[in-house]
Design a protein around this motif. Structure first.
Motif, short mmCIF file in Angstrom:
data_model
loop_
_atom_site.label_atom_id
_atom_site.label_comp_id
_atom_site.label_asym_id
_atom_site.label_seq_id
_atom_site.Cartn_x
_atom_site.Cartn_y
_atom_site.Cartn_z
N THR A 53 38.14 -20.94 -61.11
CA THR A 53 39.29 -20.15 -61.58
C THR A 53 39.57 -20.48 -63.04
O THR A 53 39.63 -21.66 -63.43
N TYR A 54 39.74 -19.46 -63.85
CA TYR A 54 39.92 -19.65 -65.29
C TYR A 54 41.10 -20.57 -65.60
O TYR A 54 42.22 -20.34 -65.15
N ARG A 60 27.28 -9.22 -65.15
CA ARG A 60 27.60 -8.56 -66.42
C ARG A 60 27.24 -7.08 -66.29
O ARG A 60 26.53 -6.67 -65.37
N THR A 100 32.21 -4.93 -61.92
CA THR A 100 33.54 -5.53 -61.74
C THR A 100 33.46 -6.91 -61.08
O THR A 100 34.43 -7.66 -61.10
N HIS A 101 32.30 -7.23 -60.51
CA HIS A 101 32.17 -8.54 -59.86
C HIS A 101 32.06 -9.63 -60.92
O HIS A 101 31.32 -9.48 -61.91
N PRO A 102 32.79 -10.73 -60.79
CA PRO A 102 32.79 -11.80 -61.81
C PRO A 102 31.42 -12.40 -62.11
O PRO A 102 31.23 -12.95 -63.19
N TYR A 103 30.50 -12.31 -61.16
CA TYR A 103 29.20 -12.92 -61.38
C TYR A 103 28.19 -11.98 -62.04
O TYR A 103 27.06 -12.40 -62.32
N PHE A 113 41.12 -13.94 -58.84
CA PHE A 113 39.70 -14.29 -58.90
C PHE A 113 39.05 -14.10 -57.53
O PHE A 113 37.94 -13.57 -57.42
N LYS A 122 38.48 -10.34 -56.79
CA LYS A 122 37.36 -9.77 -57.54
C LYS A 122 36.03 -10.22 -56.96
O LYS A 122 35.05 -9.47 -56.96
N LEU A 123 35.98 -11.46 -56.51
CA LEU A 123 34.75 -11.95 -55.89
C LEU A 123 34.46 -11.26 -54.57
O LEU A 123 33.31 -11.02 -54.21
#
Length: 375
Positions: free
Chosen positions: A290-291, A331, A326-329, A274, A277-278
Motif C-alpha cells: 500500500t502506497y 502498465r 487499471t490493475h496495479p500490477y 488498493f 484495484k487488485l
C-alpha cells in the motif's frame, strides 16, 4: 652616262653634317652634366625626434584599435580550437585552405576534444600541426583556467533544514545553484513532499556531490508512523485499541482497518482502494505494498491480519486494454501487449501462455498470474 650613287646635293650634304654633329653632341653632353642617378640621403632626424615625442604621449582609442587589428590579432596566443577564428589560425601560419577546412568542420558540428583529434584532421600539414600544438587549449583546460581566474565565491554555510519547507535563499546559502534551488522550491510549491532524507536526490539537477553534502543536514520532523500520513490521517494511540483485533484483509471495511495500531483514516482508505484495484489481497504480505504505509507499521499489524479467497479476477480473454491497465500490477504497455498477442494468436488457455510474452517482465508475470481468469 656615268651613275654617281654617292652624289649628294648641297642641301643633303648640309643635313648630313647637322645630323652627325647632333649625334656627337648627344654622346659627349652627359659627361659635362652632374650625375643625378644617386639621390642625396634623406634626413630622418626630425621624424625620429617626433616619434620619440609621441612615444611618451597617450595613445588614442582609434590608434589602439588600429594597432590591435593590424598587429595584436595576428600575434600567436593560446585559444580553444573549437572556438578558433580565422585570425587565430593565421597568426600561427596556417594556410588559407586549411583555415577554411577547420572553420567549416566546426560549423558543421565537429569538435576537437584532444590533441589526437587534431592529429586526425587531414587538412593540416605536419608543419602546421607543429606550429599549432603549443597554442591549443582544449575545453577542460580552458574551463580550469577560467576557474582559476574567476573571483572566489563565498563558502557554503551549512545548517539543519527541513527539505519540505526550505527556502530558495537558504539552499543557495548552502552552495546549491540557483537553478537547482528553483527546481527544489517549485517541487514543494506544487505539493511534492520528501518522505525520507534520501529522497532529496530526486531533485532535478542536484549533483551527487551536493546530495552527499546536504544529506547529514536534512531533518524531517515527522515520525515513522505519520511520515506518510496526510493531514486527516491521525493514527490512533496504542492505549485506545485492542491488541487482540483480527482483520480479514479482503473483507474488512475502512473502519475496521482503523482498529489496528498506526492505521488512521487516510491509511485505511488507501488499503481498501488498493485492495479493490487488485481484486483482493492474495496474501497478507501484499498489504505492505500500500502506497506510503511504513514498514514499521506493517510489521506491528501483520500478526493481526488474516487472508481470505481473492474476490475478483480479470478475464484475460475478454478484457480490453483499458480494463487490464487499471490493475496495479499492469502498465498500459503491458495491457496492450497482452491484448495484441490474444488478437494475433487466439485466446489464452492457461497461465503458461504468458511465458510466450517475451516483452512482459518475469516479475510482472508472477504477480499477475493469480488474478487471471482464462474462461
Amino acid at each position: 652616262m656615268d651613275n654617281h650613287f654617292f652624289y649628294f646635293s648641297k642641301g643633303e650634304r648640309i643635313g648630313i653634317i647637322v645630323l652627325i654633329t647632333l649625334c656627337v653632341v648627344l654622346f659627349i653632353l652627359p659627361g659635362f652634366l652632374p650625375d643625378r642617378s644617386q639621390h642625396d640621403p634623406v634626413d630622418f632626424s626630425s621624424f625620429v625626434e617626433e616619434v620619440s615625442k609621441r612615444g611618451n604621449a597617450p595613445v588614442s582609442d582609434k590608434e589602439n584599435a588600429i594597432a590591435q587589428t593590424n598587429g595584436a590579432a595576428l600575434s600567436p596566443h593560446t585559444f580553444d580550437p573549437n572556438q578558433a577564428t580565422k585570425e587565430d589560425l593565421q597568426a600561427l601560419g596556417v594556410s588559407a585552405g586549411s583555415i577554411r577546412s577547420w572553420l567549416s568542420y566546426i560549423r558543421k558540428g565537429g569538435a576537437f576534444k584532444s590533441w589526437q583529434d587534431v592529429e586526425k584532421f587531414r587538412a593540416l600539414s605536419e608543419q602546421e600541426r607543429s606550429a599549432l600544438k603549443p597554442y591549443l587549449a582544449f575545453g577542460n583546460e580552458t574551463d580550469a583556467a577560467a576557474q582559476q581566474d574567476a573571483p572566489p565565491t563565498a563558502a557554503p554555510i551549512m545548517q539543519i533544514f527541513n527539505p519540505n519547507d526550505v527556502s530558495k535563499n537558504t539552499l543557495q546559502t548552502m552552495g546549491i545553484s540557483e537553478k537547482v534551488a528553483h527546481n527544489w522550491t517549485r517541487f514543494i510549491a506544487s505539493g511534492g513532499r520528501f518522505r525520507k532524507p534520501e529522497e532529496i536526490q530526486k531533485v532535478y539537477g542536484l549533483s551527487t556531490t551536493d546530495f552527499e553534502r546536504l544529506l547529514p543536514y536534512v531533518e524531517l520532523p515527522e515520525t515513522a508512523n505519520d511520515a506518510f500520513a496526510s493531514a486527516d490521517d491521525t493514527p490512533r494511540t496504542y492505549e485506545d485499541v485492542s491488541t487482540k483485533v483480527v482483520v480479514d484483509i479482503n473483507q474488512a471495511s475502512a473502519a475496521e482497518w482503523q482498529e489496528l495500531r498506526g492505521i488512521g483514516p487516510a491509511f485505511s482508505k488507501r488499503i481498501v482502494n488498493f485492495r479493490d484495484k487488485l481484486g483482493g489481497f492474495q496474501s497478507v504480505q501484499q498489504v505492505s505494498e500500500t502506497y506510503g504505509l511504513p514498514d514499521s507499521v506493517f510489521q506491528k499489524i501483520s500478526l493481526q491480519l488474516r487472508p481470505s479467497p481473492i474476490l475478483r479476477k480479470l478475464k484475460i480473454n475478454t478484457a480490453t486494454v483499458e480494463e487490464l491497465a487499471t490493475h496495479p500490477y499492469l502498465r498500459f504497455s503491458d495491457a496492450r501487449m497482452i491484448v495484441s498477442y490474444r488478437e494475433e494468436h487466439g485466446a489464452y488457455a492457461a497461465t503458461a501462455d504468458l511465458d510466450k510474452l517475451y516483452g512482459l517482465e518475469e516479475q510482472t508475470k508472477q504477480k499477475i498470474k493469480p488474478y487471471l481468469s482464462f474462461e
